[in-house]
Scaffold this motif. Structure first.
Motif, PDB file in Angstrom:
ATOM      1  N   VAL A 131       1.103  -1.448   0.327  1.00 56.05           N
ATOM      2  CA  VAL A 131       0.212  -0.192  -0.043  1.00 56.05           C
ATOM      3  C   VAL A 131       0.887   1.478   0.099  1.00 56.05           C
ATOM      4  O   VAL A 131       0.562   2.285  -0.930  1.00 56.05           O
ATOM      5  N   PHE A 132       1.772   1.201   0.704  1.00 53.90           N
ATOM      6  CA  PHE A 132       2.797   2.325   0.975  1.00 53.90           C
ATOM      7  C   PHE A 132       3.337   2.364  -0.688  1.00 53.90           C
ATOM      8  O   PHE A 132       3.326   4.036  -0.892  1.00 53.90           O
ATOM      9  N   ALA A 133       4.004   1.345  -1.188  1.00 52.71           N
ATOM     10  CA  ALA A 133       4.422   1.648  -2.474  1.00 52.71           C
ATOM     11  C   ALA A 133       3.305   1.820  -3.388  1.00 52.71           C
ATOM     12  O   ALA A 133       3.536   3.522  -4.495  1.00 52.71           O
ATOM     13  N   VAL A 134       2.174   1.600  -4.023  1.00 50.82           N
ATOM     14  CA  VAL A 134       1.344   1.879  -3.987  1.00 50.82           C
ATOM     15  C   VAL A 134       0.721   3.134  -4.286  1.00 50.82           C
ATOM     16  O   VAL A 134       0.778   4.448  -5.811  1.00 50.82           O
ATOM     17  N   VAL A 154      -8.177  -0.025  -1.579  1.00 51.61           N
ATOM     18  CA  VAL A 154      -7.154  -0.596  -0.667  1.00 51.61           C
ATOM     19  C   VAL A 154      -7.915  -2.254   0.373  1.00 51.61           C
ATOM     20  O   VAL A 154      -8.426  -2.686   1.113  1.00 51.61           O
ATOM     21  N   PHE A 155      -9.335  -0.797   1.059  1.00 46.90           N
ATOM     22  CA  PHE A 155     -10.654  -1.202   1.502  1.00 46.90           C
ATOM     23  C   PHE A 155     -10.582  -2.636   1.365  1.00 46.90           C
ATOM     24  O   PHE A 155     -10.555  -3.413   2.289  1.00 46.90           O
ATOM     25  N   ALA A 175      -2.693   5.048   6.082  1.00 50.31           N
ATOM     26  CA  ALA A 175      -2.059   5.033   5.067  1.00 50.31           C
ATOM     27  C   ALA A 175      -2.135   5.699   4.619  1.00 50.31           C
ATOM     28  O   ALA A 175      -1.431   6.781   3.476  1.00 50.31           O
ATOM     29  N   CYS A 176      -3.652   5.311   3.162  1.00 47.69           N
ATOM     30  CA  CYS A 176      -3.867   6.101   1.705  1.00 47.69           C
ATOM     31  C   CYS A 176      -4.387   7.791   2.257  1.00 47.69           C
ATOM     32  O   CYS A 176      -3.633   8.006   1.637  1.00 47.69           O
ATOM     33  N   TYR A 206       6.164   5.484   7.611  1.00 45.05           N
ATOM     34  CA  TYR A 206       6.576   3.472   7.489  1.00 45.05           C
ATOM     35  C   TYR A 206       6.846   2.855   8.927  1.00 45.05           C
ATOM     36  O   TYR A 206       6.473   1.913   9.839  1.00 45.05           O
ATOM     37  N   ALA A 207       7.697   3.538   9.505  1.00 47.36           N
ATOM     38  CA  ALA A 207       8.458   3.472  10.320  1.00 47.36           C
ATOM     39  C   ALA A 207       7.009   3.493  11.949  1.00 47.36           C
ATOM     40  O   ALA A 207       6.916   2.890  12.604  1.00 47.36           O
ATOM     41  N   VAL A 208       7.063   4.340  11.786  1.00 51.50           N
ATOM     42  CA  VAL A 208       5.512   5.224  12.408  1.00 51.50           C
ATOM     43  C   VAL A 208       4.587   3.983  12.365  1.00 51.50           C
ATOM     44  O   VAL A 208       4.081   4.147  13.458  1.00 51.50           O
ATOM     45  N   PHE A 209       3.752   3.482  11.048  1.00 49.39           N
ATOM     46  CA  PHE A 209       2.907   2.893  11.097  1.00 49.39           C
ATOM     47  C   PHE A 209       3.471   1.344  11.710  1.00 49.39           C
ATOM     48  O   PHE A 209       2.137   1.012  12.258  1.00 49.39           O
TER      49      PHE A 209
END
Length: 419
Positions: free
Chosen positions: A105-108, A129-130, A146-147, A195-198
Motif C-alpha cells: 500500500v505504501f509503495a502504490v 485498498v479497503f 496509510a492512504c 512507514y516506521a511510525v505505522f
C-alpha cells in the motif's frame, strides 16, 4: 470602502466561513457555493480591488486548468482498471501477511500520489485498498490510514502531486525536473519515517492474521494506459524544460486516453467534464480572491514578521513549522497562497520548505487538507468512520518526525546541488 482592520476582519470571517462550509458540506453542496459569494463580498467591500482580484484569478487560472487535466487523467486511468490491477497485485503479493500488504500500500500510494496527485489516492485508491484488505483477510485500519497520510506525505515529489505544489511551482523558479530532483530525498525521507511510525503504531493490527480469500488470479495490467502515463510524465519534464506550461503534457495524455475511451464507448464527454470537477476549480479561484483579502489586510504583515530569512537549516525548519501550523489553522490551500508571495524572493529553498509544512502538516488534523476531508467521506460511505483519537495520536507522532526528516533532507539537497 472599509479601513484595513475592518476589511481584514471581514475577509478573515469570510475565509473561515468558506472553510467551515467545505468541511461540513451541508446537503453535499459544492464548496463553490460558499466561496464565490465570499469572493464577491471581499471585492465589494474593497478588501480586494477588482483589478487585483482579476490579477489573482488570472495567475491561478493556468494552475487550475492543470489541476482539471490531472483529475481527468486519473479518472481515465481508473476507468481502464489501473487501480483495480494495483489492488490485485497487492493482494497477490501479501500472502496473508499484513505487514507485506502495508508495504505494498505504501509503495502504490506513494507512486499514485506522486504521478496522479493526492486526490487520486484518496478518492480512487482508498476504496480499492479497503476491498483489498478484506480479500487479504487483514484488518483494514493501517492500510486505509496509510492512504490519507501518504496522500499528504508523498505529495512532495512532483509539481503535479498536489495543488499546493502547482500553486508554488512558478515561484520556485525551478524546472519540473529540478523541482523533482531537490524534493526526491525529502519525499523518500517522509515516506520512510511514515512507514516506521505505522509499523509501530499499528503493530497490534499488523500482528493479527486471518484467512485470505481465494486469489483473483494474475492481475491484468492496462499496458496502454501505463505507457501513456509514463510518456505524459516524461512530457511534464520536457515541456517544463522548454519553458512551457506542463499542462500541455497533461492535456496530451488526456486527449490520447479519452480519445481511446470515447472510441470504445467506455466514457462520454459529459463524464469527462464531470471528472474535471469544474465547481471545485471554481472554488479554488474564488478561494484565492478571499485569501488575497486576508493577506493584504493583516495576515501577510503578521506572517512576514514571523517568517525568518535565508536558507540555513534553522530558517528552513522555522518556515516548515510556520507553514504546518498555518495549514492546520486555515487549511493548506489558503496557507500556501499566503506564504508563497512572502517567500518567493528568498529563492527556492524557503518555498520548498513551506511546501513540506503545508503538505505534511495536515496529517495532524482533519481540517488541514481537503484531501483528508475527502478521505473521511470515503470511509463514512463504507460505515468505517475513522476515530478522531486514533487519527490525532497518529498525527502527533508522525507529523513532527516527518517534518524534521524532510526538512533536513531538503537542506542537504540544497547544500549538495544548490538552489
Amino acid at each position: 470602502m472599509l479601513n484595513t482592520v475592518v476589511a481584514g476582519v471581514v475577509s478573515a470571517v469570510a475565509l473561515l466561513s468558506v472553510l467551515a462550509f467545505a468541511v461540513a458540506r451541508p446537503r453535499r453542496l459544492p464548496e463553490a457555493v460558499a466561496a464565490v459569494p465570499a469572493a464577491a463580498l471581499v471585492v465589494v467591500i474593497g478588501a480586494v480591488p477588482p483589478g487585483r482580484a482579476w490579477t489573482q484569478v488570472r495567475e491561478l487560472l493556468p494552475v487550475v486548468l492543470f489541476l482539471a487535466a490531472v483529475l481527468v487523467l486519473a479518472q481515465l486511468c481508473d476507468d481502464e482498471g489501473l487501480f483495480t490491477a494495483a489492488g490485485d497485485l497487492m493482494a497477490g503479493t501479501c500472502r496473508g501477511r499484513p505487514e507485506r500488504l502495508l508495504g505494498g500500500v505504501f509503495a502504490v500510494a506513494a507512486l499514485v500520489t506522486a504521478v496522479l496527485s493526492l486526490d487520486a489516492t484518496v478518492v480512487l485508491l482508498t476504496p480499492v485498498v479497503f476491498a483489498t484488505a478484506a480479500r487479504a483477510g487483514t484488518r483494514p485500519r493501517p492500510h486505509v490510514y496509510a492512504c490519507t497520510h501518504l496522500a499528504n506525505s508523498a505529495s512532495l515529489l512532483l509539481p503535479v502531486s498536489n495543488l499546493t505544489n502547482l500553486l508554488a511551482f512558478s515561484a520556485t523558479g525551478l524546472t519540473f525536473a529540478r523541482f523533482a530532483g531537490l524534493m526526491a530525498l525529502p519525499w523518500l525521507a517522509a515516506i520512510a519515517v511514515e512507514y516506521a511510525v505505522f509499523r509501530w503504531f499499528f503493530r497490534a493490527d499488523l500482528a493479527a492474521w486471518a484467512t485470505p480469500a481465494e486469489p483473483a488470479g494474475r492481475p491484468r495490467l492496462p499496458v496502454f494506459t501505463l505507457v501513456v502515463l509514463a510518456l505524459t510524465l516524461c512530457g511534464f519534464a520536457l515541456v517544463s524544460l522548454a519553458g512551457h506550461n506542463p499542462a500541455w503534457a497533461a492535456l496530451a495524455g488526456v486527449l490520447v486516453l479519452s480519445g481511446r475511451a470515447l472510441a470504445r464507448r467506455r466514457t462520454s464527454v459529459r463524464e469527462l467534464a464531470g471528472a474535471a470537477n469544474p465547481l471545485f476549480c471554481l472554488f479554488v479561484l474564488a478561494l484565492g480572491v478571499v485569501v488575497k483579502g486576508v493577506t493584504d489586510n493583516g495576515l501577510g504583515a503578521v506572517a512576514r514578521h514571523v517568517l525568518p530569512g535565508g536558507s540555513s537549516l534553522p530558517a528552513l525548519l522555522a518556515v516548515t513549522a510556520v507553514a504546518a501550523v498555518l495549514a492546520n489553522l486555515i487549511n493548506n490551500l489558503p496557507a500556501v497562497l499566503v506564504l508563497v508571495p512572502l517567500l518567493a524572493s528568498g529563492g527556492p529553498g524557503p518555498v520548498l520548505a513551506a511546501l513540506i509544512g503545508v503538505n505534511l502538516g495536515p496529517n495532524l488534523t482533519y481540517v488541514g487538507s481537503l484531501a483528508t476531508l475527502l478521505w473521511r467521506r470515503v470511509l463514512h460511505e463504507r460505515d468505517a468512520e475513522p476515530a478522531l483519537g486514533d487519527f490525532t495520536r497518529l498525527g502527533l507522532i508522525a507529523v513532527p518526525a516527518t517534518l524534521a526528516a524532510a526538512t533536513v533532507a531538503l537542506w542537504v539537497m540544497l547544500k549538495v546541488f544548490g538552489g
